[in-house]
Design a protein around this motif. Structure first.
Motif, PDB file in Angstrom:
ATOM      1  N   LEU A 156       0.543  -1.066   0.152  1.00 17.28           N
ATOM      2  CA  LEU A 156       0.118   0.014   0.043  1.00 17.28           C
ATOM      3  C   LEU A 156       0.805   0.966   0.247  1.00 17.28           C
ATOM      4  CD1 LEU A 156      -3.572   1.000   2.241  1.00 17.28           C
ATOM      5  CD2 LEU A 156      -0.990   2.297   1.626  1.00 17.28           C
ATOM      6  N   LEU A 157       2.101   1.085   0.785  1.00 19.74           N
ATOM      7  CA  LEU A 157       2.915   2.545   0.793  1.00 19.74           C
ATOM      8  C   LEU A 157       3.737   3.037  -0.627  1.00 19.74           C
ATOM      9  CD1 LEU A 157       3.813   1.956   4.679  1.00 19.74           C
ATOM     10  CD2 LEU A 157       2.561   3.788   4.149  1.00 19.74           C
ATOM     11  N   SER A 158       4.018   1.494  -0.820  1.00 16.98           N
ATOM     12  CA  SER A 158       4.649   1.551  -2.459  1.00 16.98           C
ATOM     13  C   SER A 158       3.209   2.218  -4.047  1.00 16.98           C
ATOM     14  CB  SER A 158       4.707   0.134  -2.820  1.00 16.98           C
ATOM     15  OG  SER A 158       4.231  -0.422  -3.261  1.00 16.98           O
ATOM     16  N   ARG A 159       2.545   2.110  -3.739  1.00 22.82           N
ATOM     17  CA  ARG A 159       1.675   2.586  -4.571  1.00 22.82           C
ATOM     18  C   ARG A 159       1.182   3.918  -4.210  1.00 22.82           C
ATOM     19  NH1 ARG A 159      -0.864  -2.156  -3.849  1.00 22.82           N
ATOM     20  NH2 ARG A 159      -2.956  -1.375  -2.778  1.00 22.82           N
ATOM     21  N   TRP A 160       1.354   4.684  -2.709  1.00 21.95           N
ATOM     22  CA  TRP A 160       1.434   5.942  -2.482  1.00 21.95           C
ATOM     23  C   TRP A 160       1.852   6.276  -1.846  1.00 21.95           C
ATOM     24  CZ3 TRP A 160      -4.051   7.232  -3.366  1.00 21.95           C
ATOM     25  CH2 TRP A 160      -4.412   6.440  -3.842  1.00 21.95           C
ATOM     26  N   TRP A 161       3.469   5.827  -1.809  1.00 17.43           N
ATOM     27  CA  TRP A 161       4.537   7.179  -1.692  1.00 17.43           C
ATOM     28  C   TRP A 161       4.364   8.531  -1.828  1.00 17.43           C
ATOM     29  CZ3 TRP A 161       7.685   9.399  -4.756  1.00 17.43           C
ATOM     30  CH2 TRP A 161       7.695   8.733  -6.134  1.00 17.43           C
ATOM     31  N   LEU A 191      -1.749  12.236   7.737  1.00 16.99           N
ATOM     32  CA  LEU A 191      -2.949  12.365   7.498  1.00 16.99           C
ATOM     33  C   LEU A 191      -2.998  12.149   5.425  1.00 16.99           C
ATOM     34  CD1 LEU A 191      -3.635  15.699   7.961  1.00 16.99           C
ATOM     35  CD2 LEU A 191      -4.138  14.325   8.735  1.00 16.99           C
ATOM     36  N   ALA A 192      -1.992  12.441   4.258  1.00 14.85           N
ATOM     37  CA  ALA A 192      -1.940  11.332   3.431  1.00 14.85           C
ATOM     38  C   ALA A 192      -2.286   9.880   3.714  1.00 14.85           C
ATOM     39  CB  ALA A 192      -0.445  11.737   3.088  1.00 14.85           C
ATOM     40  N   ALA A 193      -1.097   8.909   4.853  1.00 15.75           N
ATOM     41  CA  ALA A 193      -0.868   7.946   5.154  1.00 15.75           C
ATOM     42  C   ALA A 193      -2.968   7.222   5.442  1.00 15.75           C
ATOM     43  CB  ALA A 193      -0.289   7.035   6.078  1.00 15.75           C
ATOM     44  N   GLY A 194      -3.132   8.330   5.930  1.00 15.20           N
ATOM     45  CA  GLY A 194      -4.857   7.894   6.916  1.00 15.20           C
ATOM     46  C   GLY A 194      -5.767   8.082   5.236  1.00 15.20           C
ATOM     47  N   PHE A 205      -5.013   4.991   3.093  1.00 14.56           N
ATOM     48  CA  PHE A 205      -5.557   3.257   4.254  1.00 14.56           C
ATOM     49  C   PHE A 205      -7.048   3.629   3.849  1.00 14.56           C
ATOM     50  CE2 PHE A 205      -1.881   3.009   5.834  1.00 14.56           C
ATOM     51  CZ  PHE A 205      -1.672   2.020   6.340  1.00 14.56           C
ATOM     52  N   LEU A 206      -7.953   4.514   3.557  1.00 19.74           N
ATOM     53  CA  LEU A 206      -9.047   4.923   3.342  1.00 19.74           C
ATOM     54  C   LEU A 206      -9.799   4.200   2.157  1.00 19.74           C
ATOM     55  CD1 LEU A 206     -12.408   5.768   4.841  1.00 19.74           C
ATOM     56  CD2 LEU A 206     -11.707   8.331   3.920  1.00 19.74           C
ATOM     57  N   ILE A 207      -9.162   5.141   1.530  1.00 20.09           N
ATOM     58  CA  ILE A 207      -9.046   4.510  -0.477  1.00 20.09           C
ATOM     59  C   ILE A 207      -9.315   3.354   0.269  1.00 20.09           C
ATOM     60  CG2 ILE A 207      -8.609   4.973  -2.122  1.00 20.09           C
ATOM     61  CD1 ILE A 207      -7.599   7.479  -1.600  1.00 20.09           C
ATOM     62  N   TYR A 267      -9.563   0.659   2.005  1.00 15.37           N
ATOM     63  CA  TYR A 267     -10.614   0.113   1.930  1.00 15.37           C
ATOM     64  C   TYR A 267     -11.986   0.123   2.170  1.00 15.37           C
ATOM     65  CZ  TYR A 267     -13.799  -0.961   6.449  1.00 15.37           C
ATOM     66  OH  TYR A 267     -14.781  -1.531   7.110  1.00 15.37           O
ATOM     67  N   LEU A 268     -12.224   1.876   1.401  1.00 13.02           N
ATOM     68  CA  LEU A 268     -13.361   1.747   0.345  1.00 13.02           C
ATOM     69  C   LEU A 268     -13.534   0.600  -0.593  1.00 13.02           C
ATOM     70  CD1 LEU A 268     -14.322   5.022   1.400  1.00 13.02           C
ATOM     71  CD2 LEU A 268     -15.384   2.682   2.196  1.00 13.02           C
ATOM     72  N   ASP A 269     -12.254   0.323  -1.990  1.00  9.57           N
ATOM     73  CA  ASP A 269     -11.486   0.026  -2.734  1.00  9.57           C
ATOM     74  C   ASP A 269     -11.834  -1.766  -2.687  1.00  9.57           C
ATOM     75  OD1 ASP A 269     -11.226  -0.785  -5.376  1.00  9.57           O
ATOM     76  OD2 ASP A 269      -9.454  -0.260  -5.375  1.00  9.57           O
ATOM     77  N   ASP A 270     -13.222  -2.101  -3.208  1.00  3.18           N
ATOM     78  CA  ASP A 270     -14.077  -3.248  -2.837  1.00  3.18           C
ATOM     79  C   ASP A 270     -13.314  -4.060  -4.395  1.00  3.18           C
ATOM     80  OD1 ASP A 270     -15.349  -2.481  -5.097  1.00  3.18           O
ATOM     81  OD2 ASP A 270     -17.215  -3.123  -3.948  1.00  3.18           O
ATOM     82  N   THR A 271     -12.709  -3.565  -5.318  1.00  3.93           N
ATOM     83  CA  THR A 271     -12.083  -4.547  -6.495  1.00  3.93           C
ATOM     84  C   THR A 271     -10.806  -4.977  -6.331  1.00  3.93           C
ATOM     85  OG1 THR A 271     -10.630  -2.167  -6.887  1.00  3.93           O
ATOM     86  CG2 THR A 271     -12.442  -2.925  -8.225  1.00  3.93           C
TER      87      THR A 271
END
Length: 300
Positions: free
Chosen positions: A13-18, A255-258, A261-263, A265-269
């Motif tokens: 997750l962190l590698s995608r949203w760094w 805040l960015a990490a939060g 994580f929220l995105i 969590y909401l992504d069900d694909t």
């Protein structure tokens, strides 16, 4: 195994949203830095107090007790009595709470030392406030220590004063009697001399008790002295700018990490074979790679 999968998921997750975390951290730190540099510069001056325990002649125990007492003095130094004394001496037009907000008290690790730091707009005033607060506390501590034995010393002093008065009265009676002529006068003179000798012995005993009590008071109290005076700082305090910048950068990153994580969590694909196996319990037979449109046209 489960913990390893969870850790791998977080790393993925962190590698995608760094990039989002980096951007938010940079924006937060940059905004805090610009804001801090635009504020009115402040200066910090520090005075150092030394705490010494005199209850034992062993040096290492004195140091140990001094370190313990330094922690207590750190708490008492910003008391309202000391603050008001410093305000009165400096002639400041502020309340005690306002002065407390300007002061930071820290105990030096592994040493019986306490630092009194004052942050103020004027460097000279900051040093003056720090020194005055330190001196006010030294005087306050001395008064408190002396008050512990003040009642006992006053009691012995009153007895000594009464005994001195009785000695003077008896000596006057002997002088008035003059040279004895009759046996009755001889008897009275002997009686008065005996009484006078007893009074003087009692006076000597009281004097010894008084001195011993003073010595005990001096040996069983801790002393606070101004070890190093504060001097005006030549450069503005940059610690606040650095602290604000780092704090804002950390908040932006969290805040960015939060948000990331929220995105997620909401992504069900389902994007990976592991996700399909975990969610549906099915094995993956094959995968279709992502291709660009122009490459797809060439294949067709």
């Amino acid at each position: 195994m489960v913990q390893s999968q969870e850790l791998r998921r977080y790393i993925d997750l962190l590698s995608r949203w760094w990039w989002l975390i980096l951007v938010c951290a940079t924006l937060g730190a940059g905004a805090a830095y610009v804001y801090s540099t635009q504020q009115t510069p402040v200066y910090t001056a520090t005075a150092t107090l030394r705490v010494q325990f005199s209850g034992t002649g062993e040096e290492f125990r004195s140091v140990f007790y001094g370190e313990q007492l330094a922690g207590s003095h750190r708490q008492m130094l910003t008391g309202r009595t000391v603050m008001q004394t410093a305000i009165d001496r400096l002639g400041l037009e502020m309340e005690t709470d306002d002065l407390i907000d300007l002061i930071e008290v820290q105990q030096v690790p592994d040493a019986a030392l306490v630092r009194v730091s004052v942050t103020y707009l004027d460097p000279g005033q900051a040093a003056q406030i720090a020194n005055t607060v330190a001196e006010a506390y030294v005087d306050h501590n001395e008064a408190v220590q002396q008050s512990r034995y003040a009642d006992y010393l006053d009691g012995v002093q009153n007895q000594m004063d009464e005994m001195a008065a009785q000695i003077e009265e008896t000596a006057s009676a002997i002088a008035t009697l003059g040279t004895p002529i009759t046996d009755q006068q001889n008897t009275e003179l002997a009686r008065l001399k005996t009484i006078l000798a007893g009074y003087r012995n009692t006076q000597a005993t009281l004097w010894n008790d008084y001195e011993q009590l003073r010595l005990t008071a001096a040996l069983s109290t801790d002393s606070v002295a101004l070890f190093e005076r504060a001097v005006p700082s030549r450069m503005p305090d940059s610690a606040g700018t650095v602290r604000n910048t780092l704090f804002a950068g950390a908040v932006g990153a969290m805040l960015a990490a939060g948000v990331a994580f929220l995105i997620e969590y909401l992504d069900d694909t389902l994007k990976t074979p592991e996700a399909i196996q975990e969610t549906l319990g099915l094995n993956t037979l094959g995968m279709i790679g992502r291709t660009r449109k122009e490459n797809a046209d060439q294949i067709v």
